[in-house]
Design a protein around this motif. Structure first.
Motif, PDB file in Angstrom:
ATOM      1  N   VAL A  65       0.832  -1.209   0.000  1.00 29.82           N
ATOM      2  CA  VAL A  65       0.000   0.000   0.000  1.00 29.82           C
ATOM      3  C   VAL A  65       0.865   1.258   0.000  1.00 29.82           C
ATOM      4  CG1 VAL A  65      -1.799   1.269   1.234  1.00 29.82           C
ATOM      5  CG2 VAL A  65      -1.886  -1.227   1.153  1.00 29.82           C
ATOM      6  N   ASP A  66       1.980   1.234   0.727  1.00 25.08           N
ATOM      7  CA  ASP A  66       2.868   2.404   0.728  1.00 25.08           C
ATOM      8  C   ASP A  66       3.437   2.661  -0.663  1.00 25.08           C
ATOM      9  OD1 ASP A  66       2.399   2.769   3.390  1.00 25.08           O
ATOM     10  OD2 ASP A  66       4.310   1.919   4.079  1.00 25.08           O
ATOM     11  N   ARG A  67       3.826   1.583  -1.370  1.00 19.93           N
ATOM     12  CA  ARG A  67       4.327   1.757  -2.731  1.00 19.93           C
ATOM     13  C   ARG A  67       3.225   2.320  -3.637  1.00 19.93           C
ATOM     14  NH1 ARG A  67       8.975  -1.532  -3.510  1.00 19.93           N
ATOM     15  NH2 ARG A  67      10.230  -1.184  -1.637  1.00 19.93           N
ATOM     16  N   MET A  68       2.008   1.865  -3.437  1.00 16.96           N
ATOM     17  CA  MET A  68       0.890   2.379  -4.224  1.00 16.96           C
ATOM     18  C   MET A  68       0.665   3.862  -3.950  1.00 16.96           C
ATOM     19  SD  MET A  68      -1.668  -0.888  -3.707  1.00 16.96           S
ATOM     20  CE  MET A  68      -3.124  -0.040  -4.321  1.00 16.96           C
ATOM     21  N   ALA A  69       0.714   4.244  -2.678  1.00 18.22           N
ATOM     22  CA  ALA A  69       0.508   5.648  -2.318  1.00 18.22           C
ATOM     23  C   ALA A  69       1.620   6.530  -2.878  1.00 18.22           C
ATOM     24  CB  ALA A  69       0.438   5.789  -0.799  1.00 18.22           C
ATOM     25  N   GLN A  70       2.858   6.056  -2.815  1.00 18.85           N
ATOM     26  CA  GLN A  70       3.981   6.818  -3.375  1.00 18.85           C
ATOM     27  C   GLN A  70       3.816   7.012  -4.872  1.00 18.85           C
ATOM     28  OE1 GLN A  70       7.403   4.546  -2.188  1.00 18.85           O
ATOM     29  NE2 GLN A  70       7.260   5.153  -0.038  1.00 18.85           N
ATOM     30  N   TRP A  71       3.314   5.979  -5.540  1.00 17.65           N
ATOM     31  CA  TRP A  71       3.138   6.085  -6.984  1.00 17.65           C
ATOM     32  C   TRP A  71       2.074   7.131  -7.335  1.00 17.65           C
ATOM     33  CZ3 TRP A  71       6.187   4.361 -10.674  1.00 17.65           C
ATOM     34  CH2 TRP A  71       5.721   4.406 -11.996  1.00 17.65           C
ATOM     35  N   THR A  72       1.008   7.196  -6.538  1.00 20.97           N
ATOM     36  CA  THR A  72      -0.026   8.199  -6.803  1.00 20.97           C
ATOM     37  C   THR A  72       0.530   9.605  -6.641  1.00 20.97           C
ATOM     38  OG1 THR A  72      -0.837   8.205  -4.506  1.00 20.97           O
ATOM     39  CG2 THR A  72      -1.877   6.678  -6.028  1.00 20.97           C
ATOM     40  N   VAL A  73       1.392   9.812  -5.637  1.00 16.18           N
ATOM     41  CA  VAL A  73       1.972  11.138  -5.419  1.00 16.18           C
ATOM     42  C   VAL A  73       2.854  11.541  -6.598  1.00 16.18           C
ATOM     43  CG1 VAL A  73       3.547  12.491  -3.981  1.00 16.18           C
ATOM     44  CG2 VAL A  73       1.860  11.000  -2.909  1.00 16.18           C
ATOM     45  N   SER A  74       3.701  10.618  -7.052  1.00 19.14           N
ATOM     46  CA  SER A  74       4.580  10.913  -8.183  1.00 19.14           C
ATOM     47  C   SER A  74       3.772  11.240  -9.434  1.00 19.14           C
ATOM     48  CB  SER A  74       5.497   9.725  -8.458  1.00 19.14           C
ATOM     49  OG  SER A  74       6.318   9.441  -7.349  1.00 19.14           O
ATOM     50  N   THR A  75       2.755  10.422  -9.698  1.00 16.34           N
ATOM     51  CA  THR A  75       1.922  10.648 -10.876  1.00 16.34           C
ATOM     52  C   THR A  75       1.142  11.948 -10.756  1.00 16.34           C
ATOM     53  OG1 THR A  75       1.669   8.253 -11.106  1.00 16.34           O
ATOM     54  CG2 THR A  75       0.162   9.639 -12.359  1.00 16.34           C
ATOM     55  N   TYR A  76       0.641  12.221  -9.555  1.00 13.07           N
ATOM     56  CA  TYR A  76      -0.112  13.453  -9.319  1.00 13.07           C
ATOM     57  C   TYR A  76       0.749  14.668  -9.627  1.00 13.07           C
ATOM     58  CZ  TYR A  76      -2.868  17.013  -6.912  1.00 13.07           C
ATOM     59  OH  TYR A  76      -3.588  18.154  -6.618  1.00 13.07           O
ATOM     60  N   GLN A  77       1.980  14.676  -9.129  1.00  6.40           N
ATOM     61  CA  GLN A  77       2.875  15.811  -9.349  1.00  6.40           C
ATOM     62  C   GLN A  77       3.139  16.024 -10.831  1.00  6.40           C
ATOM     63  OE1 GLN A  77       6.184  14.653  -6.878  1.00  6.40           O
ATOM     64  NE2 GLN A  77       5.386  15.701  -5.084  1.00  6.40           N
ATOM     65  N   GLN A  78       3.382  14.934 -11.554  1.00  2.27           N
ATOM     66  CA  GLN A  78       3.621  15.049 -12.987  1.00  2.27           C
ATOM     67  C   GLN A  78       2.388  15.560 -13.703  1.00  2.27           C
ATOM     68  OE1 GLN A  78       6.570  14.585 -14.713  1.00  2.27           O
ATOM     69  NE2 GLN A  78       5.342  15.532 -16.327  1.00  2.27           N
ATOM     70  N   THR A  79       1.217  15.080 -13.286  1.00  5.23           N
ATOM     71  CA  THR A  79      -0.033  15.521 -13.906  1.00  5.23           C
ATOM     72  C   THR A  79      -0.263  17.000 -13.668  1.00  5.23           C
ATOM     73  OG1 THR A  79      -1.005  13.316 -13.598  1.00  5.23           O
ATOM     74  CG2 THR A  79      -2.523  15.136 -14.002  1.00  5.23           C
ATOM     75  N   ARG A  80      -0.015  17.460 -12.427  1.00  8.79           N
ATOM     76  CA  ARG A  80      -0.194  18.871 -12.109  1.00  8.79           C
ATOM     77  C   ARG A  80       0.769  19.736 -12.925  1.00  8.79           C
ATOM     78  NH1 ARG A  80      -4.416  21.046 -10.719  1.00  8.79           N
ATOM     79  NH2 ARG A  80      -3.273  22.777  -9.808  1.00  8.79           N
ATOM     80  N   GLU A  81       1.989  19.270 -13.087  1.00  7.10           N
ATOM     81  CA  GLU A  81       2.961  20.016 -13.892  1.00  7.10           C
ATOM     82  C   GLU A  81       2.490  20.131 -15.337  1.00  7.10           C
ATOM     83  OE1 GLU A  81       6.714  18.092 -13.460  1.00  7.10           O
ATOM     84  OE2 GLU A  81       6.948  18.645 -11.349  1.00  7.10           O
ATOM     85  N   ASP A  82       1.934  19.042 -15.862  1.00  4.22           N
ATOM     86  CA  ASP A  82       1.423  19.071 -17.234  1.00  4.22           C
ATOM     87  C   ASP A  82       0.249  20.045 -17.356  1.00  4.22           C
ATOM     88  OD1 ASP A  82       3.309  17.186 -17.900  1.00  4.22           O
ATOM     89  OD2 ASP A  82       1.922  15.487 -17.768  1.00  4.22           O
TER      90      ASP A  82
END
Length: 283
Positions: free
Chosen positions: A130-147
């Motif tokens: 679950v921690d790996r899943m949560a970390q992945w959402t944060v990374s993807t979220y940041q990239q999405t916000r930048e886009d």
């Protein structure tokens, strides 16, 4: 860790609906998405993540290698979650908390149904996944916000540099705000496209709204004028205020060969004269 993963998988198979219900309850208690549509969307997101997670565990995916091919469907469902939340304006923290809320129902099941000797390894396996899943959402979220921010900046640049057709053969670009490299590129591309579309022979660049003109701004203007001339058109720069004129002279910037006027009205009059128009008063 294979034994612990099998224990988690058995819990998901046996109590999937219970896990889903408790997960949504835990996530919903801290969420502002309290509308019926919001709750339905949350359930759909949770179901998709739960489905891909179960399939990954069934296929023997290693939690230590979360970026491996075995976890690709899980990562894709988490990326879809992050993109959806980012588009709705929710924070990365809220998105991560939604995934982390998945732990609580699983921990409860481990405590009730897993033998005491196996509970800690199972809890560790759940936390790792679950921690790996949560970390992945944060990374993807940041990239999405930048886009999203980049797209918004591009849209603002295009909106802040309109190309206006004044009359046949004459275009105008009113510049407002700071003129930097990115904005100059947008102006140049938009203006050249409009010159081709309209067949215009003259473009007026009005810098009345540009607060200061330094060497860099002047270079950007010169590049734009050069590009316009390469297209077979000419350019007039208007909005040359006394302070800007003094700055240009002080910096030693050579604007020879480029028509310039103090105001847009003067530039428009010159443009009409060059195009062969004559203005007369009727009264």
């Amino acid at each position: 860790m294979k034994q612990e993963i099998e224990a988690v998988l058995q819990l998901l198979r046996k109590h999937e609906e219970q896990v889903l219900t408790e997960w949504l309850a835990e996530a919903g208690s801290a969420s502002t998405r309290t509308t019926d549509a919001g709750r339905r969307n949350m359930r759909s997101e949770a179901e998709e993540i739960l489905r891909t997670l179960r399939e990954a565990l069934q296929a023997g995916a290693d939690p230590e290698a979360f970026q491996g091919p075995g976890w690709a469907p899980v990562r894709q469902s988490l990326e879809a979650l992050s993109r959806s939340r980012a588009a709705q304006g929710q924070s990365a923290g809220d998105t991560s908390l939604f995934v982390l809320a998945f732990k609580r129902p699983l921990f409860g099941l481990v405590q009730r149904e897993v033998p005491a000797a196996q509970q800690m390894p199972a809890v560790w396996a759940i936390s790792l996944i679950v921690d790996r899943m949560a970390q992945w959402t944060v990374s993807t979220y940041q990239q999405t916000r930048e886009d999203i921010i980049k797209r918004q900046q591009q849209d603002l640049l295009e909106l802040s540099t309109p190309v206006i057709k004044l009359f046949e053969g004459v275009l105008a670009v009113p510049m407002i705000g700071t003129l930097d490299s990115a904005r100059t590129q947008v102006v140049m591309e938009t203006l050249l496209e409009r010159i081709v579309e309209t067949g215009s022979r003259l473009a007026i660049i009005d810098i009345t709204g540009v607060p200061t003109v330094d060497t860099l701004v002047a270079q950007h203007l010169l590049k734009t004028v050069s590009a316009i001339r390469l297209m077979g058109a000419e350019c007039i720069i208007s909005g040359i205020r006394p302070q800007i004129a003094q700055t240009i002279v002080h910096l030693g910037i050579d604007l020879q060969g480029i028509a310039s006027k103090a105001s847009l009205a003067d530039a428009l009059a010159l443009a009409m004269e060059q195009q062969g128009f004559v203005i007369t008063r009727t009264k």
